[in-house]
Design a protein around this motif. Structure first.
Motif, mmCIF file in Angstrom:
data_model
loop_
_atom_site.group_PDB
_atom_site.id
_atom_site.type_symbol
_atom_site.label_atom_id
_atom_site.label_comp_id
_atom_site.label_asym_id
_atom_site.label_seq_id
_atom_site.Cartn_x
_atom_site.Cartn_y
_atom_site.Cartn_z
ATOM 1 N N LEU A 183 -1.291 6.872 3.794
ATOM 2 C CA LEU A 183 -1.186 7.394 5.151
ATOM 3 C C LEU A 183 -1.132 6.266 6.175
ATOM 4 C CD1 LEU A 183 -3.787 10.322 5.033
ATOM 5 C CD2 LEU A 183 -1.293 10.496 4.944
ATOM 6 N N ILE A 184 -2.043 5.295 6.042
ATOM 7 C CA ILE A 184 -2.129 4.240 7.045
ATOM 8 C C ILE A 184 -2.766 3.011 6.420
ATOM 9 C CG2 ILE A 184 -4.361 5.049 7.923
ATOM 10 C CD1 ILE A 184 -3.353 4.264 10.770
ATOM 11 N N GLN A 185 -2.328 1.836 6.907
ATOM 12 C CA GLN A 185 -2.856 0.549 6.459
ATOM 13 C C GLN A 185 -3.300 -0.244 7.668
ATOM 14 O OE1 GLN A 185 0.091 -1.921 4.585
ATOM 15 N NE2 GLN A 185 -1.322 -3.579 4.127
ATOM 16 N N PHE A 186 -4.537 -0.748 7.635
ATOM 17 C CA PHE A 186 -5.080 -1.608 8.682
ATOM 18 C C PHE A 186 -5.265 -3.021 8.139
ATOM 19 C CE2 PHE A 186 -6.432 1.403 11.940
ATOM 20 C CZ PHE A 186 -6.679 2.572 11.246
ATOM 21 N N GLN A 187 -5.056 -4.010 8.986
ATOM 22 C CA GLN A 187 -5.568 -5.350 8.705
ATOM 23 C C GLN A 187 -6.499 -5.699 9.852
ATOM 24 O OE1 GLN A 187 -2.932 -8.760 8.366
ATOM 25 N NE2 GLN A 187 -4.320 -9.639 6.859
ATOM 26 N N ASN A 188 -7.755 -5.948 9.507
ATOM 27 C CA ASN A 188 -8.802 -6.096 10.510
ATOM 28 C C ASN A 188 -8.788 -4.840 11.387
ATOM 29 O OD1 ASN A 188 -9.717 -8.670 9.535
ATOM 30 N ND2 ASN A 188 -7.818 -9.506 10.356
ATOM 31 N N ASN A 189 -8.640 -4.947 12.688
ATOM 32 C CA ASN A 189 -8.664 -3.732 13.491
ATOM 33 C C ASN A 189 -7.281 -3.314 13.967
ATOM 34 O OD1 ASN A 189 -8.326 -5.801 15.241
ATOM 35 N ND2 ASN A 189 -9.856 -5.153 16.709
ATOM 36 N N GLY A 190 -6.225 -3.901 13.382
ATOM 37 C CA GLY A 190 -4.861 -3.563 13.774
ATOM 38 C C GLY A 190 -4.144 -2.748 12.713
ATOM 39 N N VAL A 191 -3.247 -1.868 13.181
ATOM 40 C CA VAL A 191 -2.453 -1.046 12.274
ATOM 41 C C VAL A 191 -1.260 -1.844 11.753
ATOM 42 C CG1 VAL A 191 -1.028 1.023 12.053
ATOM 43 C CG2 VAL A 191 -3.126 1.088 13.418
ATOM 44 N N VAL A 192 -1.126 -1.915 10.410
ATOM 45 C CA VAL A 192 0.016 -2.605 9.807
ATOM 46 C C VAL A 192 1.154 -1.608 9.590
ATOM 47 C CG1 VAL A 192 0.843 -3.880 7.802
ATOM 48 C CG2 VAL A 192 -1.483 -4.286 8.678
ATOM 49 N N ASP A 193 0.807 -0.422 9.080
ATOM 50 C CA ASP A 193 1.817 0.607 8.820
ATOM 51 C C ASP A 193 1.188 1.981 8.917
ATOM 52 O OD1 ASP A 193 4.795 0.818 7.375
ATOM 53 O OD2 ASP A 193 3.463 2.495 6.937
ATOM 54 N N ASP A 194 1.777 2.846 9.688
ATOM 55 C CA ASP A 194 1.323 4.241 9.780
ATOM 56 C C ASP A 194 2.516 5.176 9.740
ATOM 57 O OD1 ASP A 194 0.674 4.466 13.411
ATOM 58 O OD2 ASP A 194 2.433 3.852 12.251
ATOM 59 N N SER A 195 3.571 4.759 9.057
ATOM 60 C CA SER A 195 4.817 5.518 9.057
ATOM 61 C C SER A 195 4.685 6.880 8.366
ATOM 62 C CB SER A 195 5.937 4.708 8.391
ATOM 63 O OG SER A 195 5.574 4.346 7.074
ATOM 64 N N GLN A 196 3.703 7.055 7.481
ATOM 65 C CA GLN A 196 3.554 8.324 6.776
ATOM 66 C C GLN A 196 2.370 9.141 7.297
ATOM 67 O OE1 GLN A 196 5.106 8.422 2.568
ATOM 68 N NE2 GLN A 196 4.140 6.399 2.524
#
Lengths: 114, 114
Positions: free
Chosen positions: A46-59
């Motif tokens: 669904l979503i990938q974070f690195q630290n407190n930022g969103v890397v990918d939320d396309s799904q």
């Protein structure tokens, strides 16, 4: 080393209600993932974070799903309003944060929407 | 057509048998290939991790990747009742700097009978 912690383990709600899930990753892991696993299927990112930022939320279905990781450690995933088809296990995973690192999964939160 | 196809089973074998689990995929960009084991009501745990084509062995487990055929396999030798679980293949292409974005197969349920 403690593993990925998730709560609650089980949640039952009625459609149109809201729900939130919590995840605490392995200490020092920079990358955090949320997956949805519908019964009989493999996990879907669904979503990938690195630290407190969103890397990918396309799904991530952004009309009803939201996620945050404000301080770069714990994360919450929210569904508002829930639909019947949201019934699934929501898995949190974490990794050190480098390319090709192993992902370690938590036990998941089993959501039933009535 | 799904990007990653996996026979859902169930696959039932006697204790001591050699088990063969397989996945096919359609995305030629996939370069990292993993096998996860998932016990009932638990999160997936990583068994094998392979980059590109070739074989990798770890104890009773052997993973094979044939990129030319877009086909990966997991072999379990001397299967034990404790191997009874769902086996998920997962794969990813070029990673972002934060980690793998995995695409999972639907999982194969394995039952090893004493």
């Amino acid at each position: 080393e403690a593993g990925v912690a998730q709560s609650p383990r089980y949640k039952i709600i009625e459609k149109r209600q809201s729900v939130a899930f919590w995840c605490n990753p392995i200490s020092g892991h920079a990358t955090l993932y949320w997956y949805q696993q519908i019964l009989g299927q493999g996990p879907k990112l669904l979503i990938q974070f690195q630290n407190n930022g969103v890397v990918d939320d396309s799904q991530l279905p952004k009309d009803r799903f939201s996620a945050e990781r404000l301080k770069g450690v714990d994360s919450t995933l929210k569904i508002q309003p829930a639909k019947l088809e949201d019934s699934a296990v929501y898995l949190c995973a974490s990794s050190r944060g480098r390319a090709a690192d192993t992902q370690y999964f938590g036990p998941g939160t089993r959501l039933t929407v009535l | 057509q799904k990007e990653v196809e996996q026979d859902p089973g169930p696959l039932s074998v006697p204790e001591g048998a050699i088990v063969s689990l397989n996945c096919t995929y359609s995305n030629s960009a996939f370069q990292y290939f993993m096998w996860y084991r998932q016990y009932s009501r638990k999160g997936p745990e990583l068994l094998m991790y392979t980059y590109s084509s070739g074989n990798k062995e770890d104890g009773r487990f052997t993973a094979q990747v044939d990129k030319s055929s877009k086909y990966i396999s997991l072999f379990i030798r001397d299967s034990q009742p404790s191997d009874s679980a769902t086996y998920l293949c997962a794969m990813s292409g070029m990673n972002n700097n934060a980690g793998n974005m995995l695409t999972f197969g639907g999982g194969t349920r394995l039952m090893v009978k004493p």
